[in-house]
Motif scaffolding. Structure first.
Motif, PDB file in Angstrom:
ATOM      1  N   TRP A   1      10.926   6.792  12.525  1.00  0.00           N
ATOM      2  CA  TRP A   1       9.930   5.805  12.070  1.00  0.00           C
ATOM      3  C   TRP A   1      10.531   4.415  11.820  1.00  0.00           C
ATOM      4  CZ3 TRP A   1      10.617  10.175   8.517  1.00  0.00           C
ATOM      5  CH2 TRP A   1       9.995  11.331   8.976  1.00  0.00           C
ATOM      6  N   GLU A   2      11.053   3.827  12.884  1.00  0.00           N
ATOM      7  CA  GLU A   2      11.669   2.488  12.743  1.00  0.00           C
ATOM      8  C   GLU A   2      10.698   1.418  13.216  1.00  0.00           C
ATOM      9  OE1 GLU A   2      15.310   2.533  14.987  1.00  0.00           O
ATOM     10  OE2 GLU A   2      16.175   4.128  13.750  1.00  0.00           O
TER      11      GLU A   2
ATOM     12  N   HIS B   1       5.802  -5.769  12.204  1.00  0.00           N
ATOM     13  CA  HIS B   1       5.081  -4.922  11.248  1.00  0.00           C
ATOM     14  C   HIS B   1       5.943  -4.469  10.071  1.00  0.00           C
ATOM     15  CE1 HIS B   1       3.042  -4.503  15.185  1.00  0.00           C
ATOM     16  NE2 HIS B   1       1.960  -4.594  14.446  1.00  0.00           N
ATOM     17  N   ALA B   2       7.182  -4.962  10.018  1.00  0.00           N
ATOM     18  CA  ALA B   2       8.134  -4.439   9.031  1.00  0.00           C
ATOM     19  C   ALA B   2       7.690  -4.655   7.586  1.00  0.00           C
ATOM     20  CB  ALA B   2       9.510  -5.068   9.253  1.00  0.00           C
TER      21      ALA B   2
ATOM     22  N   ILE C   1       5.843   7.061   4.488  1.00  0.00           N
ATOM     23  CA  ILE C   1       4.504   6.831   5.051  1.00  0.00           C
ATOM     24  C   ILE C   1       4.328   5.372   5.462  1.00  0.00           C
ATOM     25  CG2 ILE C   1       3.167   6.330   2.922  1.00  0.00           C
ATOM     26  CD1 ILE C   1       2.102   8.690   5.764  1.00  0.00           C
ATOM     27  N   LYS C   2       4.941   4.455   4.760  1.00  0.00           N
ATOM     28  CA  LYS C   2       4.794   3.047   5.142  1.00  0.00           C
ATOM     29  C   LYS C   2       5.465   2.783   6.493  1.00  0.00           C
ATOM     30  CE  LYS C   2       4.049   1.164   0.566  1.00  0.00           C
ATOM     31  NZ  LYS C   2       4.541   0.299  -0.517  1.00  0.00           N
TER      32      LYS C   2
ATOM     33  N   VAL D   1       2.801   3.029  13.688  1.00  0.00           N
ATOM     34  CA  VAL D   1       1.461   3.253  14.249  1.00  0.00           C
ATOM     35  C   VAL D   1       0.756   1.913  14.524  1.00  0.00           C
ATOM     36  CG1 VAL D   1      -0.872   4.090  13.672  1.00  0.00           C
ATOM     37  CG2 VAL D   1       1.120   5.582  13.309  1.00  0.00           C
ATOM     38  N   ALA D   2       0.941   0.950  13.639  1.00  0.00           N
ATOM     39  CA  ALA D   2       0.281  -0.353  13.819  1.00  0.00           C
ATOM     40  C   ALA D   2       0.713  -1.010  15.127  1.00  0.00           C
ATOM     41  CB  ALA D   2       0.585  -1.263  12.628  1.00  0.00           C
ATOM     42  N   SER D   3       1.963  -0.827  15.496  1.00  0.00           N
ATOM     43  CA  SER D   3       2.440  -1.376  16.767  1.00  0.00           C
ATOM     44  C   SER D   3       1.796  -0.662  17.959  1.00  0.00           C
ATOM     45  CB  SER D   3       3.967  -1.249  16.832  1.00  0.00           C
ATOM     46  OG  SER D   3       4.411  -1.504  18.135  1.00  0.00           O
ATOM     47  N   ILE D   4       1.611   0.646  17.850  1.00  0.00           N
ATOM     48  CA  ILE D   4       0.883   1.366  18.905  1.00  0.00           C
ATOM     49  C   ILE D   4      -0.521   0.790  19.019  1.00  0.00           C
ATOM     50  CG2 ILE D   4      -0.165   3.566  19.590  1.00  0.00           C
ATOM     51  CD1 ILE D   4       2.125   5.006  18.295  1.00  0.00           C
ATOM     52  N   ASP D   5      -1.157   0.599  17.881  1.00  0.00           N
ATOM     53  CA  ASP D   5      -2.535   0.102  17.888  1.00  0.00           C
ATOM     54  C   ASP D   5      -2.614  -1.255  18.606  1.00  0.00           C
ATOM     55  OD1 ASP D   5      -5.280   0.622  16.885  1.00  0.00           O
ATOM     56  OD2 ASP D   5      -4.950  -1.296  15.887  1.00  0.00           O
TER      57      ASP D   5
END
Ligand code: CA
Length: 482
Positions: free
Chosen positions: A198-199, A204-205, A268-269, A275-279
């Motif tokens: 989860w890097e 989005h960091a 989780i963060k 996930v936000a980058s996938i989106d």
């Protein structure tokens, strides 16, 4: 006119609409370990995924899509072959796919589809295990890296600068731009994210920095009244996340509950940032299809190879047949045949995807495929005899580092029956240790979070008998009689 407006104008003629259209393109986007409960179209309580939601809003959301073995390589093999893992030979992470055997891409390729896979492969490398059936392939070796990844393009190692999710999207877009307009395409865009560790990327960091993500309702599960398998598993947020996962040192003097919560927020963060980058990147591909006028003739699917525990039951990871791990997100857009905003609770499985693609392309489904085309469900004409139960088998027995015992089981709409059979039966990536076999039964209507094993409750005696009968029937049907 944007797609939504075009979809609104489109009227759904009766009968077989897609035969009136040309053979559709297929864009299959699959991420790795993205649980449905981290997508806003699935009512996530912890994040927003506006781009993924476009697919659901303009197409259909499947609320009961499940994998048949909740782990990376086996699920990928099931999707490519339309076969269960005991048939396609990829039972565990240590098994590679035999590239000489049939797969859906070989069939599509033979029928003039332009085919490609970009991103995560994870089914082995070298002469017998490199991707087959693809005009173009450019894949990560093994799990791949988040930053500056190496990739293998048609057998040649290449080095890329940047973030893996952006790079996989860039390569996918380049391939799409170079496709012939005269033939349909089938592209598998397979993200590495949001797989451990989860890097996030720089963009989005810092998301979620100043807020606390809610803990799931089963976060403090103590595994009472369940199998020993649940107690024995080493995937606990409070105990088993490593320094690599957590990335920074915890503050001093935390109580054990505070430390558990701190670990969860760290985990989780980063998961949600990835996930936000996938989106964002899914949005880029959807925009491209719309700009190029391809959206109406392209079936877009988004899924993940399995679900994931997002602190549920105090865990991260997957493998178990419990809901969070078993369920796959599955959303599909195809304006020519699927009404916008559709939702179904009909059961779908990963072994059904290949058959669905063939059905939509008008190609006969070969007998060696074991699933069922989902096209009738997508077109809201689900037959009365549609599947209402599934067969699941996790083969790795007590493999490191998570030590989840091998098990098989049955899920119906209401119940879940699981049998931890206590030994490896010769499966790869497994321990020779044995355990006393155990059964679990969950009444999902009364106990949706699976906290209470009612297998030994006499009130469920008849139910157990019926479910076992159905379990053994399905084992015979899918030919898993070991
Ligand atoms: Ca996975």
């Amino acid at each position: 006119m944007n797609l939504r407006e075009r979809v609104k104008q489109f009227t759904f003629p009766k009968g077989d609409v897609t035969k009136m259209a040309k053979q559709p393109n297929i864009l299959f986007i699959m991420s790795d370990d993205h649980a449905a409960h981290a997508m806003s179209c699935y009512n996530s309580k912890i994040n927003e995924t506006p781009q993924l939601d476009r697919i659901a809003n303009e197409g259909m959301r499947f609320d009961n899509c499940f994998c048949t073995n909740s782990i990376c390589a086996p699920s990928r093999a099931a999707i490519l072959t339309g076969q269960y893992n005991h048939v396609n030979g990829v039972r565990t992470l240590a098994d590679n796919l035999d590239g000489r055997k049939p797969n859906v891409q070989k069939i599509l390729q033979k029928h003039d589809y332009q085919t490609a896979i970009v991103g995560k492969w994870h089914l082995g490398h070298g002469k017998d295990h490199d991707p087959t059936g693809f005009d173009y392939w450019n894949v990560l070796p093994g799990q791949g890296e988040y930053h500056d990844p190496k990739m293998i393009e048609m057998g040649e190692e290449k080095h890329y600068q940047g973030y893996v999710t952006d790079i996989i999207t860039d390569i996918s877009l380049d391939w799409l731009k170079n496709c012939s307009q005269d033939k349909p395409f089938m592209l598998m865009c397979h993200h590495k994210a949001p797989h451990r560790p989860w890097e996030p990327d720089e963009k989005h960091a810092h998301m979620y920095e100043d807020i606390a993500i809610p803990e799931p309702v089963t976060f403090n599960d103590d595994y009472a009244n369940r199998s020993n398998a649940a107690k024995e598993a080493t995937m606990r947020v409070d105990r088993d996340l490593t320094k690599t996962d957590l990335k920074i040192e915890p503050p001093p003097n935390l109580s054990s509950q505070e430390r558990k919560s701190w670990n969860y927020q760290r985990y989780i963060k980063d998961y949600l940032r990835v996930v936000a980058s996938i989106d964002d990147n899914v949005g880029r591909i959807l925009d491209y299809l719309e700009e190029e006028g391809l959206a109406e003739d392209t079936i877009v699917m988004y899924t993940s190879d399995q679900g994931f525990f997002l602190g549920d039951h105090g865990w991260y990871d997957k493998r178990f047949m419990y809901e969070e791990s078993l369920r796959m997100p599955f959303i599909v857009r195809y304006p020519r045949a699927i009404e916008p905003g559709a939702v179904t609770d009909d059961m779908a499985l990963n072994v059904d995807f290949a058959e669905t693609w063939l059905d939509y392309t008008g190609i006969d489904i070969p007998n060696h495929m074991q699933g069922t085309s989902l096209r009738p469900v997508m077109e809201k004409r689900t037959p009365d005899n549609w599947q209402t139960s599934l067969y699941y088998r996790y083969w790795e027995h007590l493999s490191e580092p998570h030590k989840v015992g091998a098990h098989y089981g049955l899920r119906t709409k209401r119940y879940k029956l699981i049998y931890y059979y206590g030994k490896s039966f010769g499966a790869t990536n497994s321990s020779h240790e044995t355990r006393t076999p155990e059964w679990e039964l969950f009444d999902l209507k009364e106990d949706p979070y699976e906290m209470n094993n009612v297998y030994h409750n006499k009130a469920y005696g008849e139910t157990v008998k019926d479910l076992k009968e159905e379990l053994y029937l399905l084992q015979r049907k899918v030919k898993d009689e070991a």
